[in-house]
Write an enzyme that holds these catalytic residues in place. Structure first.
Site, PDB file in Angstrom:
ATOM      1  CE  LYS A  39       0.243  -0.927   4.672  1.00  0.00           C
ATOM      2  NZ  LYS A  39       0.439  -2.136   5.430  1.00  0.00           N
ATOM      3  CD  GLU A  90      -9.627  -6.809  -2.706  1.00  0.00           C
ATOM      4  OE1 GLU A  90      -9.770  -6.131  -2.032  1.00  0.00           O
ATOM      5  OE2 GLU A  90     -10.316  -6.758  -4.022  1.00  0.00           O
ATOM      6  CD  GLU A 129       5.619  -4.683  12.736  1.00  0.00           C
ATOM      7  OE1 GLU A 129       6.698  -5.140  13.226  1.00  0.00           O
ATOM      8  OE2 GLU A 129       5.145  -5.233  11.844  1.00  0.00           O
ATOM      9  CE  LYS A 140      -3.661  -0.688   5.138  1.00  0.00           C
ATOM     10  NZ  LYS A 140      -3.906  -1.324   6.378  1.00  0.00           N
TER      11      LYS A 140
END
Length: 449
Positions: free
Chosen positions: A122, A146, A207, A222
């Site tokens: 992305k 996708e 993370e 996104k």
């Protein structure tokens, strides 16, 4: 049948009767997602071949360190640290390595060689997707993504293809599972942000450096992709107004509950008469809205369209297996085009709408103000809002605590009608300057009402 030579590195599948040759699949990256892609290609090979129309042969996996420990499911004989030759010999290149480079260069190399590309990247698509789209269009190959937006949740194909005959007005999305988990835990347990983030890290949802999630960078990428698809206009990550959740407190979450809302980090893309607005920020969502019930690390995208009405797509937005599911759906689609001919949808930018600046976005707000508890204060605050063109929808008052610890103050919870961000910012500055105002405690947008 044409006698033209096939592009280098990507022979076409024979049209003659008989078993079609296997399609060569190259995998770039073998982290959590890449490992699951390799596993599913091996364990579901027969079913995938039946759906694709040809066997899918994983011919190599490009990694940075061939000697690093790997999941037992990975055939170490497939590992290589030289991605170039692997890409050159592939029919389909699956990129799950992430980052901008060398991912971009390798994908462009694959496309130039005639390979279809499947990516979950992305960040690259939001920063420089048009370069990849143009290259794929010129080469006549697929680029599928996708998995780049919401993991296993199918949203790219529905917006780009299923709703191609409709007019999408607005897209609201919970597209980052880490922040949704954090905000959900704050709402259900009363944890402060730092405590909820630490819990998410311990569970593997966040993370070690959670900046991309909690500061909204992941969601902004996104949002750019969704806005581009929904409104047929190129929107990059630099066009997305971004605000993370780091300023959200347990007190904000508790007040949200009292006023019938939950706080969610939303990616919002909408078309107005003036152009396209894309933004990411925490927002109060009424508990009656479907997005309010999205719990834990799940994702959901709510689409508002003219003919279809309201649609919601919900599911797991992160993790190796869910993301690999979306990746393999694209692999099968690209493989079928190899077998049967043709290619998937191209980039659609025909609308080329103006991208609105952040201050032009219009929404409702909830402003919490700590004021002196005496007559006439509400009237002063209301007058400032009116002078700045911001209309009050509702006001709620609750006891507050002054700076000396005594109950000599009041909390005003003001919900506005729709206003521009610029007007609201000017209003907040003016209210903060009033004598009876101790503090502007919180300013949150209200979405989905």
């Amino acid at each position: 049948m044409s006698s033209a030579a096939a592009p280098q590195g990507a022979s076409t599948v024979p049209e003659a009767p008989g078993e079609p040759r296997a399609l060569r699949v190259a995998l770039l990256g073998c982290g959590v997602v890449g490992t699951q892609v390799a596993r599913l290609l091996a364990t579901h090979g027969d079913a995938l071949a039946a759906r694709a129309g040809a066997p899918l042969d994983l011919v190599g996996i490009a990694v940075r360190d061939v000697a690093a420990p790997r999941d037992p499911a990975i055939d170490r004989a497939l590992l290589t640290d030289d991605a170039g030759p692997l890409v050159d010999g592939a029919d389909i290149v699956v990129e799950v390595m992430g980052g901008i480079e060398p991912a971009r260069s390798l994908m462009l190399r694959a496309i130039a060689g005639g390979a279809a590309v499947v990516t979950a990247n992305k960040a690259l698509l939001a920063e420089d997707g048009p370069t990849l789209y143009r290259a794929a269009d010129a080469a006549g190959v697929d680029i599928c993504f996708e998995a780049a937006v919401a993991g296993a949740v199918p949203i790219v194909r529905p917006v780009r293809e299923s709703l191609a005959g409709d007019h999408v007005r607005r897209v609201l999305g919970i597209v980052n599972g880490t922040t949704n988990y954090v905000l959900d835990r704050m709402a259900t347990t009363g944890l402060e942000l730092e405590e909820a983030v630490k819990e998410a890290q311990d569970l593997g949802y966040a993370e070690a450096d959670p900046t991309a999630d909690v500061e909204g960078y992941d969601a902004a990428a996104k949002a750019a992709i969704l806005a581009s698809l929904a409104f047929h206009t190129r929107v990059s990550i630099t066009d997305v107004a971004r605000e993370g959740i780091t300023a959200v407190t347990a007190d904000d979450v508790a007040w949200a509950t009292q006023t019938g809302h939950v706080i969610k980090l939303l990616a919002i893309a909408e078309q107005t008469p003036d152009g396209v607005s894309a933004r990411v920020h925490p927002a109060l969502v009424p508990t009656t809205h479907p997005l309010a019930g999205v719990r834990g690390a799940f994702n959901a995208i709510f689409v508002e369209a003219d003919a279809a009405g309201d649609l919601m797509f919900y599911g797991q937005g992160a993790g190796g297996a869910p993301t690999a599911s979306a990746v393999l759906g694209d692999v099968v689609s690209a493989a079928r085009h190899r077998v049967l001919g043709g290619k998937g949808p191209q980039e659609s930018t025909y609308a080329d709408l103006p991208i609105l600046p952040p201050g032009a976005a219009t929404t409702r707000y909830q402003v919490r103000v700590l004021v002196a508890d005496r007559p006439g204060v509400l009237a002063q605050v209301a007058r400032v809002l009116a002078e700045n063109g911001v209309s009050i929808e509702a006001v709620r008052q609750a006891p507050g605590t002054g700076g000396d610890g005594s109950t000599v103050a009041a909390n005003l919870i003001i919900t506005t009608h729709a206003a521009t961000e610029a007007a609201l910012a000017a209003t907040v500055d003016a209210v903060a300057g009033l004598g009876p105002v101790h503090e502007i405690t919180s300013v949150l947008r209200v979405e989905g009402a």
